[in-house]
Write an enzyme that holds these catalytic residues in place. Structure first.
Site, PDB file in Angstrom:
ATOM      1  N   ARG A  65      -5.350  13.277   7.523  1.00 38.52           N
ATOM      2  CA  ARG A  65      -5.501  12.297   6.447  1.00 38.52           C
ATOM      3  C   ARG A  65      -4.897  10.938   6.837  1.00 38.52           C
ATOM      4  NH1 ARG A  65      -2.820  11.866   0.830  1.00 38.52           N
ATOM      5  NH2 ARG A  65      -4.447  10.876  -0.449  1.00 38.52           N
ATOM      6  N   HIS A  69      -6.773   7.359   6.446  1.00 42.20           N
ATOM      7  CA  HIS A  69      -6.242   6.239   5.651  1.00 42.20           C
ATOM      8  C   HIS A  69      -5.867   5.044   6.533  1.00 42.20           C
ATOM      9  CE1 HIS A  69      -5.266   8.342   1.568  1.00 42.20           C
ATOM     10  NE2 HIS A  69      -6.430   8.722   2.069  1.00 42.20           N
ATOM     11  N   ASN A  98      -1.551   6.015  -1.158  1.00 46.45           N
ATOM     12  CA  ASN A  98      -0.613   6.599  -0.197  1.00 46.45           C
ATOM     13  C   ASN A  98       0.740   6.974  -0.786  1.00 46.45           C
ATOM     14  OD1 ASN A  98      -2.494   6.289   1.877  1.00 46.45           O
ATOM     15  ND2 ASN A  98      -1.779   4.230   2.388  1.00 46.45           N
ATOM     16  N   HIS A 197     -11.427  18.490   3.598  1.00 52.10           N
ATOM     17  CA  HIS A 197     -10.775  19.145   2.464  1.00 52.10           C
ATOM     18  C   HIS A 197     -10.902  20.663   2.551  1.00 52.10           C
ATOM     19  CE1 HIS A 197     -10.890  15.215  -0.157  1.00 52.10           C
ATOM     20  NE2 HIS A 197     -10.071  15.139   0.865  1.00 52.10           N
TER      21      HIS A 197
HETATM   22  C1  HEM Z   1     -14.562  11.018   0.347  1.00 51.43           C
HETATM   23  C2  HEM Z   1     -13.540  10.474  -0.267  1.00 51.43           C
HETATM   24  C3  HEM Z   1     -12.178  11.088  -0.321  1.00 51.43           C
HETATM   25  C4  HEM Z   1     -11.376  11.148  -1.409  1.00 51.43           C
HETATM   26  C5  HEM Z   1     -11.679  10.593  -2.781  1.00 51.43           C
HETATM   27  C6  HEM Z   1     -10.183  11.846  -1.019  1.00 51.43           C
HETATM   28  C7  HEM Z   1      -9.106  12.082  -1.853  1.00 51.43           C
HETATM   29  C8  HEM Z   1      -8.047  12.904  -1.549  1.00 51.43           C
HETATM   30  C9  HEM Z   1      -6.984  13.237  -2.447  1.00 51.43           C
HETATM   31  C10 HEM Z   1      -6.855  12.713  -3.878  1.00 51.43           C
HETATM   32  C11 HEM Z   1      -6.154  14.103  -1.823  1.00 51.43           C
HETATM   33  C12 HEM Z   1      -4.896  14.737  -2.398  1.00 51.43           C
HETATM   34  C13 HEM Z   1      -3.728  13.774  -2.234  1.00 51.43           C
HETATM   35  C14 HEM Z   1      -2.505  14.173  -3.015  1.00 51.43           C
HETATM   36  O1  HEM Z   1      -2.621  14.908  -3.988  1.00 51.43           O
HETATM   37  O2  HEM Z   1      -1.393  13.728  -2.651  1.00 51.43           O
HETATM   38  C15 HEM Z   1      -6.677  14.293  -0.502  1.00 51.43           C
HETATM   39  C16 HEM Z   1      -6.110  15.102   0.452  1.00 51.43           C
HETATM   40  C17 HEM Z   1      -6.590  15.224   1.727  1.00 51.43           C
HETATM   41  N1  HEM Z   1      -7.624  14.503   2.284  1.00 51.43           N
HETATM   42 FE1  HEM Z   1      -8.978  13.415   1.290  1.00 51.43          FE
HETATM   43  N2  HEM Z   1     -10.277  12.203   0.284  1.00 51.43           N
HETATM   44  C18 HEM Z   1     -11.468  11.753   0.765  1.00 51.43           C
HETATM   45  C19 HEM Z   1     -11.923  11.861   2.063  1.00 51.43           C
HETATM   46  C20 HEM Z   1     -11.191  12.402   3.097  1.00 51.43           C
HETATM   47  C21 HEM Z   1     -11.509  12.267   4.489  1.00 51.43           C
HETATM   48  C22 HEM Z   1     -12.671  11.432   5.033  1.00 51.43           C
HETATM   49  C23 HEM Z   1     -10.568  12.963   5.187  1.00 51.43           C
HETATM   50  C24 HEM Z   1     -10.422  13.133   6.669  1.00 51.43           C
HETATM   51  C25 HEM Z   1     -11.395  13.074   7.535  1.00 51.43           C
HETATM   52  C26 HEM Z   1      -9.678  13.542   4.211  1.00 51.43           C
HETATM   53  C27 HEM Z   1      -8.642  14.380   4.512  1.00 51.43           C
HETATM   54  C28 HEM Z   1      -7.769  14.896   3.569  1.00 51.43           C
HETATM   55  C29 HEM Z   1      -6.823  15.955   3.866  1.00 51.43           C
HETATM   56  C30 HEM Z   1      -6.725  16.713   5.174  1.00 51.43           C
HETATM   57  C31 HEM Z   1      -6.063  16.140   2.708  1.00 51.43           C
HETATM   58  C32 HEM Z   1      -4.867  17.092   2.527  1.00 51.43           C
HETATM   59  C33 HEM Z   1      -3.627  16.330   2.977  1.00 51.43           C
HETATM   60  C34 HEM Z   1      -2.314  17.086   2.853  1.00 51.43           C
HETATM   61  O3  HEM Z   1      -2.287  18.268   2.532  1.00 51.43           O
HETATM   62  O4  HEM Z   1      -1.270  16.435   3.106  1.00 51.43           O
HETATM   63  N3  HEM Z   1     -10.062  13.155   2.964  1.00 51.43           N
HETATM   64  N4  HEM Z   1      -7.823  13.546  -0.361  1.00 51.43           N
END
Ligand code: HEM
Ligand SMILES: *[C@@H]1O[C@H](CO)[C@@H](O)[C@H](O)[C@H]1NC(C)=O
Ligand SMILES: *[C@@H]1O[C@H](CO)[C@@H](O)[C@H](O)[C@H]1NC(C)=O
Ligand SMILES: *[C@@H]1O[C@H](CO)[C@@H](O)[C@H](O)[C@H]1NC(C)=O
Ligand SMILES: *[C@@H]1O[C@H](CO)[C@@H](O)[C@H](O)[C@H]1NC(C)=O
Ligand SMILES: *[C@@H]1O[C@H](CO)[C@@H](O)[C@H](O)[C@H]1NC(C)=O
Ligand SMILES: *[C@@H]1O[C@H](CO)[C@@H](O)[C@H](O)[C@H]1NC(C)=O
Ligand SMILES: *[C@@H]1O[C@H](CO)[C@@H](O)[C@H](O)[C@H]1NC(C)=O
Ligand SMILES: *[C@@H]1O[C@H](CO)[C@@H](O)[C@H](O)[C@H]1NC(C)=O
Ligand SMILES: *[C@@H]1O[C@H](CO)[C@@H](O)[C@H](O)[C@H]1NC(C)=O
Length: 333
Positions: A65, A69, A98, A197
């Site tokens: 992530r 970002h 973030n 995800h």
């Molecule tokens: C398409 C639009 C996307 C949205 C709206 C989105 C939104 C989010 C949100 C809200 C979370 C949870 C954050 C939290 O609760 O603190 C999250 C977690 C995550 N996102 Fe996305 N995301 C998107 C795309 C992506 C992309 C493109 C990637 C990587 C290629 C990605 C990788 C991740 C990962 C791996 C997590 C888990 C992180 C952790 O456990 O620390 N996301 N995302």
């Protein structure tokens, strides 16, 4: 005659040269950038990530992530790693998407220390994020790729850009598609990269809008699987803590696989932005979800290519930027 023929010949030759120069300056990153200056960099990064995974099964997801970002804000330039202080007045770490959410910065620092010990002052923090993302995915599933390298690090951060360029889970599919398009990523990239995800966690505040009073209806989001809804309501009670965590992939929480896509088919996408990829009638994303759900190799192949595409967003190269010695601050402070 001979001079006129040499003139007509020199024109295409000059054109070829110009095209070659254009090609060289566009193909800025490559997989062998550190082959003489830090040949072991991939192994070093991988071993620190592997070590971190032993005490934190979530860290791979968090590192992937960070690369995302970083790349969406001023390109993949490690701007997300800069702390507030010195010349940095507003950090990306404190931007809305973030703050209290991105993590793994300490592991990035450990990687940087290990890399500096082997090859001082040659590997950028931006490339470390790309390599750490690849290592995190390949250590969690049967997929790997050669990250492109040669990025340099920014001198500045862009908090306003982080607030506006990174997609929010509450935005509709159209808005999110346009944010991807703004950085040169298409619908296939959107669906493939959303497949990240398949691991990691999310806080209640990122999806609780779906559980009780969705969009002012007084009811939960109708696209939520009812048994999954019950589980999520237990994790995130009304008026409960908004920072409680749940798995983004309820099926195989820590594996990098294609179960994210079958979850969407079962109405078990956690975020509104996840479920809309499948539940938006007529959207181009629906058939891509179906194809990744039925064919894991197709997902893996697209994911690797889309990570390379994302990693190519506006890198600093050549003499632009710098190689930061401490990922948290510009060399000049
Ligand atoms: C398409 C639009 C996307 C949205 C709206 C989105 C939104 C989010 C949100 C809200 C979370 C949870 C954050 C939290 O609760 O603190 C999250 C977690 C995550 N996102 Fe996305 N995301 C998107 C795309 C992506 C992309 C493109 C990637 C990587 C290629 C990605 C990788 C991740 C990962 C791996 C997590 C888990 C992180 C952790 O456990 O620390 N996301 N995302
Ligand atoms: C990789 O890129 C660097 C910087 O542009 C360049 O010096 C090097 O020759 C490239 N390597 C290959 C194999 O293209
Ligand atoms: C590269 O890493 C491997 C494994 O960690 C190690 O055995 C080898 O000595 C390293 N090579 C160099 C040139 O540092
Ligand atoms: C972040 O978390 C801290 C400690 O839990 C809290 O005091 C602060 O209000 C949170 N900030 C935001 C923007 O949620
Ligand atoms: C970014 O968003 C945060 C949280 O909403 C806000 O406090 C901050 O002022 C915003 N920064 C900029 C530069 O717009
Ligand atoms: C979607 O984009 C439109 C137009 O830019 C904007 O007005 C709207 O607030 C965005 N929706 C969300 C939920 O951010
Ligand atoms: C939310 O409600 C608005 C206004 O009633 C409607 O236009 C919009 O489509 C709804 N969004 C979703 C995701 O249902
Ligand atoms: C949540 O808080 C609101 C207002 O404080 C209150 O009216 C409501 O009954 C509470 N709901 C639950 C389930 O505790
Ligand atoms: C809800 O999820 C279960 C798997 O947990 C699945 O068998 C069922 O078909 C899903 N229901 C809907 C309506 O998607
Ligand atoms: C699955 O996807 C791979 C990679 O795109 C492709 O080569 C293969 O033919 C597909 N398999 C099936 C059964 O469609």
């Amino acid at each position: 005659m001979s001079s006129s023929s040499s003139t007509t010949y020199s024109l295409p030759l000059a054109t070829t040269f110009v095209l070659l120069m254009l090609y060289v300056s566009n193909a800025q990153l490559n997989t062998t950038f550190y082959s003489s200056t830090c040949p072991n960099v991939t192994t070093i990064v991988r071993s620190v990530v592997q070590q971190a995974l032993q005490s934190d099964s979530r860290i791979g997801a968090s590192l992937v992530r960070l690369h995302f970002h970083d790349c969406f804000v001023n390109g993949c330039d490690a701007s997300i790693l800069l702390d507030k202080g010195g010349s940095i007045q507003l950090s990306e770490k404190d931007a809305a998407p973030n703050t209290n959410s991105t993590r793994g910065f300490d592991v990035v620092d450990n990687i940087k220390t290990a890399v500096e010990n082997s090859c001082p002052a040659v590997v950028s923090c931006a490339d470390i994020l790309a390599l750490a993302a690849e290592a995190s995915v390949s250590l969690s599933g049967s997929i790997s790729w050669n990250a492109l390298l040669g990025r340099r690090d920014s001198l500045t951060a862009n908090q306003a850009g982080a607030n506006t360029s990174i997609p929010s889970p509450f935005e509709g599919l159209a808005n999110i598609t346009s944010k991807f398009s703004a950085v040169g990523l298409n619908t296939n990239d959107l669906v493939a990269l959303s497949g990240a995800h398949t691991f990691g966690r999310a806080q209640c505040r990122t999806f609780s809008n779906r559980l009780y009073n969705f969009n002012g209806t007084g009811n939960p989001d109708p696209t939520l699987n009812s048994s999954y809804l019950t589980t999520l309501q237990q994790t995130c009670p009304q008026n409960g803590t908004t920072t409680a965590l749940t798995n983004l992939d309820p099926t195989t929480p820590d594996s990098f696989d294609n179960s994210y896509f079958s979850n969407l088919q079962n109405n078990q996408g956690l975020l509104q932005s996840d479920q809309e990829l499948f539940s938006t009638t007529g959207a181009a994303t629906v058939s891509i979800v179906n194809s990744f759900s039925s064919n894991q190799s197709a997902f893996f192949q697209s994911f690797a290519q889309s990570m390379i595409n994302m990693g190519n967003i506006s890198p600093l190269v050549g003499s632009n930027g710098e190689i930061r010695l401490d990922c948290k601050k510009p060399n000049g402070g």
